[in-house]
Structure formats: C-alpha cells, structure tokens
Write a protein that holds these residues in place. Structure first.
Motif, PDB file in Angstrom:
ATOM      1  N   THR A 111     -74.606 -13.874  17.315  1.00 36.92           N
ATOM      2  CA  THR A 111     -74.457 -15.180  17.951  1.00 36.92           C
ATOM      3  C   THR A 111     -73.285 -15.186  18.924  1.00 36.92           C
ATOM      4  O   THR A 111     -72.136 -14.985  18.521  1.00 36.92           O
ATOM      5  N   PRO A 112     -73.530 -15.421  20.224  1.00 40.28           N
ATOM      6  CA  PRO A 112     -72.432 -15.532  21.186  1.00 40.28           C
ATOM      7  C   PRO A 112     -71.765 -16.889  21.099  1.00 40.28           C
ATOM      8  O   PRO A 112     -72.445 -17.912  20.929  1.00 40.28           O
ATOM      9  N   CYS A 113     -70.445 -16.920  21.188  1.00 40.19           N
ATOM     10  CA  CYS A 113     -69.679 -18.163  21.144  1.00 40.19           C
ATOM     11  C   CYS A 113     -68.697 -18.169  22.322  1.00 40.19           C
ATOM     12  O   CYS A 113     -67.594 -17.612  22.215  1.00 40.19           O
ATOM     13  N   LEU A 114     -69.121 -18.758  23.417  1.00 47.58           N
ATOM     14  CA  LEU A 114     -68.267 -18.812  24.598  1.00 47.58           C
ATOM     15  C   LEU A 114     -67.080 -19.718  24.312  1.00 47.58           C
ATOM     16  O   LEU A 114     -67.267 -20.865  23.902  1.00 47.58           O
ATOM     17  N   PRO A 115     -65.846 -19.255  24.497  1.00 48.35           N
ATOM     18  CA  PRO A 115     -64.687 -20.105  24.198  1.00 48.35           C
ATOM     19  C   PRO A 115     -64.585 -21.285  25.146  1.00 48.35           C
ATOM     20  O   PRO A 115     -65.238 -21.328  26.192  1.00 48.35           O
ATOM     21  N   ASP A 116     -63.759 -22.263  24.755  1.00 50.42           N
ATOM     22  CA  ASP A 116     -63.592 -23.460  25.582  1.00 50.42           C
ATOM     23  C   ASP A 116     -62.981 -23.133  26.937  1.00 50.42           C
ATOM     24  O   ASP A 116     -63.258 -23.819  27.926  1.00 50.42           O
ATOM     25  N   ASP A 117     -62.138 -22.127  26.984  1.00 47.91           N
ATOM     26  CA  ASP A 117     -61.474 -21.756  28.233  1.00 47.91           C
ATOM     27  C   ASP A 117     -61.766 -20.289  28.529  1.00 47.91           C
ATOM     28  O   ASP A 117     -60.897 -19.422  28.411  1.00 47.91           O
ATOM     29  N   LEU A 142     -57.495 -31.766  34.445  1.00 48.28           N
ATOM     30  CA  LEU A 142     -57.334 -30.527  35.197  1.00 48.28           C
ATOM     31  C   LEU A 142     -57.915 -29.338  34.436  1.00 48.28           C
ATOM     32  O   LEU A 142     -58.479 -28.420  35.036  1.00 48.28           O
ATOM     33  N   GLU A 143     -57.778 -29.347  33.119  1.00 49.23           N
ATOM     34  CA  GLU A 143     -58.316 -28.260  32.312  1.00 49.23           C
ATOM     35  C   GLU A 143     -59.829 -28.164  32.485  1.00 49.23           C
ATOM     36  O   GLU A 143     -60.382 -27.073  32.629  1.00 49.23           O
ATOM     37  N   VAL A 144     -60.492 -29.301  32.474  1.00 49.45           N
ATOM     38  CA  VAL A 144     -61.937 -29.318  32.698  1.00 49.45           C
ATOM     39  C   VAL A 144     -62.263 -28.802  34.089  1.00 49.45           C
ATOM     40  O   VAL A 144     -63.196 -28.005  34.277  1.00 49.45           O
ATOM     41  N   ARG A 145     -61.492 -29.251  35.060  1.00 50.15           N
ATOM     42  CA  ARG A 145     -61.729 -28.824  36.438  1.00 50.15           C
ATOM     43  C   ARG A 145     -61.527 -27.330  36.609  1.00 50.15           C
ATOM     44  O   ARG A 145     -62.308 -26.659  37.290  1.00 50.15           O
ATOM     45  N   ILE A 146     -60.494 -26.800  35.972  1.00 47.73           N
ATOM     46  CA  ILE A 146     -60.214 -25.365  36.062  1.00 47.73           C
ATOM     47  C   ILE A 146     -61.355 -24.560  35.458  1.00 47.73           C
ATOM     48  O   ILE A 146     -61.777 -23.531  36.003  1.00 47.73           O
ATOM     49  N   ARG A 147     -61.860 -25.014  34.297  1.00 44.05           N
ATOM     50  CA  ARG A 147     -62.981 -24.304  33.683  1.00 44.05           C
ATOM     51  C   ARG A 147     -64.192 -24.300  34.607  1.00 44.05           C
ATOM     52  O   ARG A 147     -64.899 -23.302  34.733  1.00 44.05           O
ATOM     53  N   THR A 148     -64.420 -25.443  35.246  1.00 42.15           N
ATOM     54  CA  THR A 148     -65.549 -25.530  36.171  1.00 42.15           C
ATOM     55  C   THR A 148     -65.378 -24.567  37.336  1.00 42.15           C
ATOM     56  O   THR A 148     -66.323 -23.867  37.733  1.00 42.15           O
ATOM     57  N   LEU A 149     -64.169 -24.516  37.885  1.00 39.70           N
ATOM     58  CA  LEU A 149     -63.904 -23.623  39.017  1.00 39.70           C
ATOM     59  C   LEU A 149     -64.042 -22.161  38.613  1.00 39.70           C
ATOM     60  O   LEU A 149     -64.563 -21.337  39.378  1.00 39.70           O
ATOM     61  N   ALA A 180     -62.514 -16.642  30.205  1.00 46.41           N
ATOM     62  CA  ALA A 180     -62.090 -15.860  31.363  1.00 46.41           C
ATOM     63  C   ALA A 180     -63.314 -15.608  32.251  1.00 46.41           C
ATOM     64  O   ALA A 180     -64.450 -15.681  31.781  1.00 46.41           O
ATOM     65  N   PRO A 181     -63.102 -15.306  33.539  1.00 48.08           N
ATOM     66  CA  PRO A 181     -64.256 -15.069  34.425  1.00 48.08           C
ATOM     67  C   PRO A 181     -65.207 -13.999  33.900  1.00 48.08           C
ATOM     68  O   PRO A 181     -66.429 -14.147  34.015  1.00 48.08           O
ATOM     69  N   GLU A 182     -64.660 -12.922  33.284  1.00 46.11           N
ATOM     70  CA  GLU A 182     -65.547 -11.873  32.787  1.00 46.11           C
ATOM     71  C   GLU A 182     -66.389 -12.363  31.614  1.00 46.11           C
ATOM     72  O   GLU A 182     -67.511 -11.890  31.402  1.00 46.11           O
ATOM     73  N   GLN A 183     -65.863 -13.337  30.847  1.00 49.71           N
ATOM     74  CA  GLN A 183     -66.651 -13.898  29.755  1.00 49.71           C
ATOM     75  C   GLN A 183     -67.776 -14.772  30.298  1.00 49.71           C
ATOM     76  O   GLN A 183     -68.871 -14.780  29.744  1.00 49.71           O
ATOM     77  N   VAL A 184     -67.508 -15.498  31.372  1.00 51.61           N
ATOM     78  CA  VAL A 184     -68.563 -16.309  31.995  1.00 51.61           C
ATOM     79  C   VAL A 184     -69.656 -15.393  32.544  1.00 51.61           C
ATOM     80  O   VAL A 184     -70.854 -15.641  32.357  1.00 51.61           O
ATOM     81  N   GLU A 185     -69.254 -14.316  33.216  1.00 50.22           N
ATOM     82  CA  GLU A 185     -70.233 -13.370  33.752  1.00 50.22           C
ATOM     83  C   GLU A 185     -71.076 -12.779  32.636  1.00 50.22           C
ATOM     84  O   GLU A 185     -72.303 -12.669  32.750  1.00 50.22           O
ATOM     85  N   ALA A 186     -70.410 -12.370  31.551  1.00 50.16           N
ATOM     86  CA  ALA A 186     -71.139 -11.781  30.426  1.00 50.16           C
ATOM     87  C   ALA A 186     -72.105 -12.800  29.826  1.00 50.16           C
ATOM     88  O   ALA A 186     -73.243 -12.457  29.461  1.00 50.16           O
ATOM     89  N   TRP A 187     -71.676 -14.061  29.712  1.00 48.50           N
ATOM     90  CA  TRP A 187     -72.553 -15.089  29.156  1.00 48.50           C
ATOM     91  C   TRP A 187     -73.789 -15.284  30.025  1.00 48.50           C
ATOM     92  O   TRP A 187     -74.905 -15.403  29.513  1.00 48.50           O
ATOM     93  N   VAL A 188     -73.606 -15.321  31.338  1.00 43.55           N
ATOM     94  CA  VAL A 188     -74.746 -15.540  32.231  1.00 43.55           C
ATOM     95  C   VAL A 188     -75.774 -14.429  32.065  1.00 43.55           C
ATOM     96  O   VAL A 188     -76.977 -14.674  31.958  1.00 43.55           O
ATOM     97  N   GLU A 189     -75.296 -13.177  32.018  1.00 44.33           N
ATOM     98  CA  GLU A 189     -76.231 -12.060  31.835  1.00 44.33           C
ATOM     99  C   GLU A 189     -76.863 -12.104  30.447  1.00 44.33           C
ATOM    100  O   GLU A 189     -78.061 -11.843  30.281  1.00 44.33           O
TER     101      GLU A 189
END
Length: 324
Positions: A158-164, A90-97, A166-175
């Motif tokens: 160096t950016p290090c995206l955490p394992d879990d 579920l943790e993997v699935r949540i990260r994907t979602l 937050a949505p704002e971290q995913v957005e920041a990583w994409v940009e």
C-alpha cells in the motif's frame, strides 16, 4: 517622529522606503489613517505611522492580503493568529506547486503528449480519499478473497503519499498510479496471488513459505556469477533442483508436465512491472529500495526451461557425479 509631532507623507516615505503613492494607497484603505491635516490640507501622520507602515510592508511581502492586514493593524485579529493561518495556506500552496513542478518535469523528461500530461496532472492532484480508493480497488481486485495471509501482503503493497511529499515522491506516485490502473498488471498480480494460495493449500495452510522467486534468486546467484549459459550441461542440475523445489512447494509429484508448470509459474512471477511497483512504492513511502532484483535469475531460468535441458529425472540430476 518623537512625542506627538505630526509628520507629512514625504517624511514617512523617507523613513520607510515606501513611495508616497503607496503610502497614500494604504492610507486610503484605512491601514495607516492620517492623524490630521496641515493648513494647506495635506495629510499628517502620528508617531505610530512608521511602525504601522513597516508592519504592513512586511505582511505584504509575506503574501497577506490587505483585508487581513487591516484586521491586524486594527487589532481585530492577533498577529500570531494571522501568521498561523497564512502559514497553513502557504503550506497547501507549496504542496500544490511541488506537485505541478513534478508533473512538468516528468512531461519534459518523457516527451509526453498533452493527453499524457493531463493524465499525470490528474493523478498528482488526487485527494487523499481518491488515492485511497484507487489503491484499495487495485489491491482488492488483485488479492481479495483468496487467502487471509494475503492481507499482510496487501498492507505491505500500500502506497502512502506523505502530506508534504518531495518532488521525487510525487513523480513516483504518478507512475505508480498508472500501474494501479493497468488492468493487465492487475490480472498478472492476481495470477501470482492465486499461485501463492495454491502453495499455501499444498503445504496444509501453515505459515507461508519463503517465496520461490527469492529461492530461485539465491540458488542461481552463483550460477549467474559464474556466467553459466542456460543451455549448458552445467545448467541441468540447477534447473532440476529448482523443479524439485517447485514440486515440493506445490505438492506436485515429479513427472511429465512439471517443467512446463514451472515455466508458466516463472513467466507469471517474472513481470518487470512487479519489480517496478516495489521500487516506486519504496520511493513513495520513504522506504529503503529493494537491494536485489530476482528478474535476472528468473529470466535465466526461463531460458533454461525453454531450452529443455532437463535430465531424465530430478533425483538423477541431484546425485553426485560419481553416482549419477
């Protein structure tokens, strides 16, 4: 349901809240096998059937598949083992979602084209190894082979995206990943790094001095606060001071062309993508964002240098008015 009394399927339905059809379905799959049959051939269930059905209902509500539930009720696997495995899945699935939610939110906010949204999705779904290769390739092209002192700079960038994330971290990583793939930005950062190396060599290879951008920001802070125009007479001494600091930093004698050199340096350093990178990096890494932005000071200095309001000499500009 006390003792060894056997009960019909309708009684189980009343006690568990499940439909007769659902209980029959679970029974046919061996999750709740009947303990016997009535004279009319109807199924009868033993005293543990209610507990089994409640467990099955709970595990199904938590998303477990029937084969896994079967292992639990048949004691082929323990409940803690199954719970741990399912929690990890579920943790993997949540990260994907969360990643997909961030991409969709960005696409909606930016009015992205299908091609842009596809690219954002690919960047958001990159594996940890793929992210590492992307970052390492960018930093090597921008900073590699110039000065050992830049190794620490590379680590700080160096950016290090955490394992879990937050949505704002995913957005920041994409940009941020988009900037990592920007060849022009990479070349601009390389020019800044070459300037840094030049400054270090001019100072004899000692510890890196304070970055001139930070110096310009601090020197010009009161000038900006006072609203001094870049082309005004009051701007001249300040510009001269910064030219002198530039000359000292790079071991350059005062003379013709120094002003143009400083202008070229400022325009190289004053890239809005650099400041944007640092702010996105802070979000991805969970750091406190930069509290000051040198861009206003560097923009002011660019305008002042382009207006050519420099005094005849640096030293004359640095003299008090009574001696000038």
């Amino acid at each position: 349901m006390d003792g060894e009394t056997l009960h019909p399927i309708g009684e189980l339905a009343r006690r568990t809240g499940l439909t007769v059809k659902t209980i029959r379905f679970y029974s046919d799959r061996g999750l709740v096998p009947p303990a016997g049959r009535s004279a009319a051939g109807h199924r009868l269930y033993g005293p543990d059937a209610v507990a089994r059905l409640r467990l099955v209902r709970t595990l199904r509500a938590l998303g477990l598949d029937l084969p896994t539930i079967g292992k639990v009720v048949r004691r082929e696997a323990t409940l803690p083992e199954v719970a741990a495995a399912h929690a990890a899945a579920l943790e993997v699935r949540i990260r994907t979602l969360r990643s997909r939610q961030a991409v969709l939110a960005m696409a909606a906010r930016r009015g992205s084209t299908p091609e842009e949204m596809e690219l954002m999705h690919e960047l958001a779904e990159l594996s940890e190894d793929a992210r590492h290769r992307l970052v390492a390739g960018f930093l090597d092209a921008a900073l590699g082979g110039l000065d050992p002192a830049l190794d620490g700079v590379g680590r700080s960038l160096t950016p290090c995206l955490p394992d879990d994330p937050a949505p704002e971290q995913v957005e920041a990583w994409v940009e941020l990943a988009g900037l990592l793939q920007d060849d022009d930005f990479r070349a601009a950062l390389r020019r800044t790094a070459e300037r840094f190396t030049q400054e270090r060599r001019a100072s004899g290879g000692g510890p890196p001095r304070r970055h001139l951008a930070a110096t310009a920001r601090d020197v010009l802070a009161p000038v900006l606060a006072a609203g001094t125009a870049p082309g005004s007479p009051e701007a001249g001494p300040v510009v001269a001071e910064l030219i002198a600091r530039y000359a000292a930093a790079f071991g350059r004698p005062d003379g013709p062309g120094l002003e143009d050199e400083l202008l070229d340096w400022v325009e190289t350093v004053n890239d809005p993508r650099r400041e944007r990178y640092l702010r996105l990096l802070a979000v991805v890494n969970g750091w406190t964002p930069p509290d000051t932005d040198p861009a206003p000071a560097l923009t002011w200095l660019t305008r002042a240098l382009r207006r050519g309001g420099r005094p005849d000499s640096i030293h004359e500009a640095m003299l008090p008015p009574s001696l000038a």
